[in-house]
Design a protein around this motif. Sequence first.
Motif, short mmCIF file in Angstrom:
data_model
loop_
_atom_site.label_atom_id
_atom_site.label_comp_id
_atom_site.label_asym_id
_atom_site.label_seq_id
_atom_site.Cartn_x
_atom_site.Cartn_y
_atom_site.Cartn_z
N GLN A 1 -42.32 -39.03 -4.13
CA GLN A 1 -42.95 -39.71 -2.99
C GLN A 1 -43.56 -38.70 -2.03
OE1 GLN A 1 -39.78 -42.19 -1.54
NE2 GLN A 1 -40.48 -43.93 -2.77
N TRP A 2 -42.89 -37.60 -1.79
CA TRP A 2 -43.44 -36.58 -0.89
C TRP A 2 -44.68 -35.93 -1.49
CZ3 TRP A 2 -43.02 -36.15 4.01
CH2 TRP A 2 -41.87 -36.58 4.66
N GLN A 3 -44.69 -35.77 -2.81
CA GLN A 3 -45.87 -35.19 -3.46
C GLN A 3 -47.08 -36.09 -3.27
OE1 GLN A 3 -44.62 -34.63 -7.49
NE2 GLN A 3 -43.71 -32.61 -7.08
N ARG B 1 -45.36 -45.50 -3.01
CA ARG B 1 -44.52 -46.67 -2.75
C ARG B 1 -44.26 -47.48 -4.03
NH1 ARG B 1 -41.88 -47.48 1.68
NH2 ARG B 1 -42.55 -49.59 2.06
N LEU B 2 -45.15 -47.39 -4.98
CA LEU B 2 -45.04 -48.15 -6.21
C LEU B 2 -43.91 -47.65 -7.10
CD1 LEU B 2 -46.56 -50.40 -7.81
CD2 LEU B 2 -47.85 -48.57 -8.89
N ARG B 3 -43.61 -46.37 -7.02
CA ARG B 3 -42.63 -45.74 -7.90
C ARG B 3 -41.42 -45.22 -7.13
NH1 ARG B 3 -43.51 -45.46 -13.28
NH2 ARG B 3 -45.22 -44.15 -13.80
N PRO B 4 -40.67 -46.07 -6.45
CA PRO B 4 -39.53 -45.56 -5.69
C PRO B 4 -38.42 -44.99 -6.57
CG PRO B 4 -39.51 -47.95 -5.70
CD PRO B 4 -40.77 -47.51 -6.37
N GLY C 1 -53.07 -42.85 -2.69
CA GLY C 1 -51.95 -41.90 -2.71
C GLY C 1 -50.68 -42.50 -2.14
N LEU C 2 -50.81 -43.21 -1.04
CA LEU C 2 -49.65 -43.85 -0.43
C LEU C 2 -49.13 -45.00 -1.29
CD1 LEU C 2 -50.78 -43.83 3.29
CD2 LEU C 2 -49.13 -42.32 2.19
N GLY D 1 -48.32 -36.00 0.19
CA GLY D 1 -49.12 -34.78 0.35
C GLY D 1 -50.52 -34.95 -0.21
N VAL D 2 -50.62 -35.63 -1.34
CA VAL D 2 -51.94 -35.91 -1.93
C VAL D 2 -52.76 -36.77 -0.98
CG1 VAL D 2 -53.10 -37.17 -3.78
CG2 VAL D 2 -51.24 -35.61 -4.32
N ALA D 3 -52.12 -37.78 -0.38
CA ALA D 3 -52.82 -38.65 0.57
C ALA D 3 -53.28 -37.85 1.79
CB ALA D 3 -51.92 -39.79 1.00
N PHE D 4 -52.44 -36.92 2.26
CA PHE D 4 -52.82 -36.09 3.40
C PHE D 4 -54.01 -35.20 3.06
CE2 PHE D 4 -52.43 -32.09 5.76
CZ PHE D 4 -52.54 -32.57 7.05
N MET D 5 -54.00 -34.59 1.90
CA MET D 5 -55.11 -33.74 1.49
C MET D 5 -56.39 -34.56 1.29
SD MET D 5 -53.94 -30.80 1.72
CE MET D 5 -55.23 -29.82 1.02
#
Length: 109
Positions: A56-58, A46-49, A41-42, A61-65
């Motif tokens: 990026q926030w989405q 970072r791959l698509r700035p 997720g992270l 959030g996926v990484a947090f979940m």
Amino acid sequence: MAFALGGDLWLASLRCPSSPPVDGSRLGLALALQVVLVAAGLFVARLRPSQGRSFQWQFAGVAFMAALGTLVLVRQPLLLSDTTYDKFYRSGSYACPGFPSLFLPGLFQ
């Protein structure tokens, strides 16, 4: 990633002398899945700035979940490995002081 590591350390701190031995192979698999899911997720964020901050926030959030969801995978082999085969067995970890009542069996049955 820090949330996942903090959660794992918190789970490890719940162990006491009555806790069953750690199921090392299942714990290793759970930790590997945790790292892969959270890092993926992270990494995508970072791959698509060029996609913008919202994108990026989405993915953050996926990484947090993913980190939150994988704590359940880590909990079983770390704390409750003696209930792996007999789901209704009272684990030795249940007797540890500070063990969350949310982990007790019967809540979701």
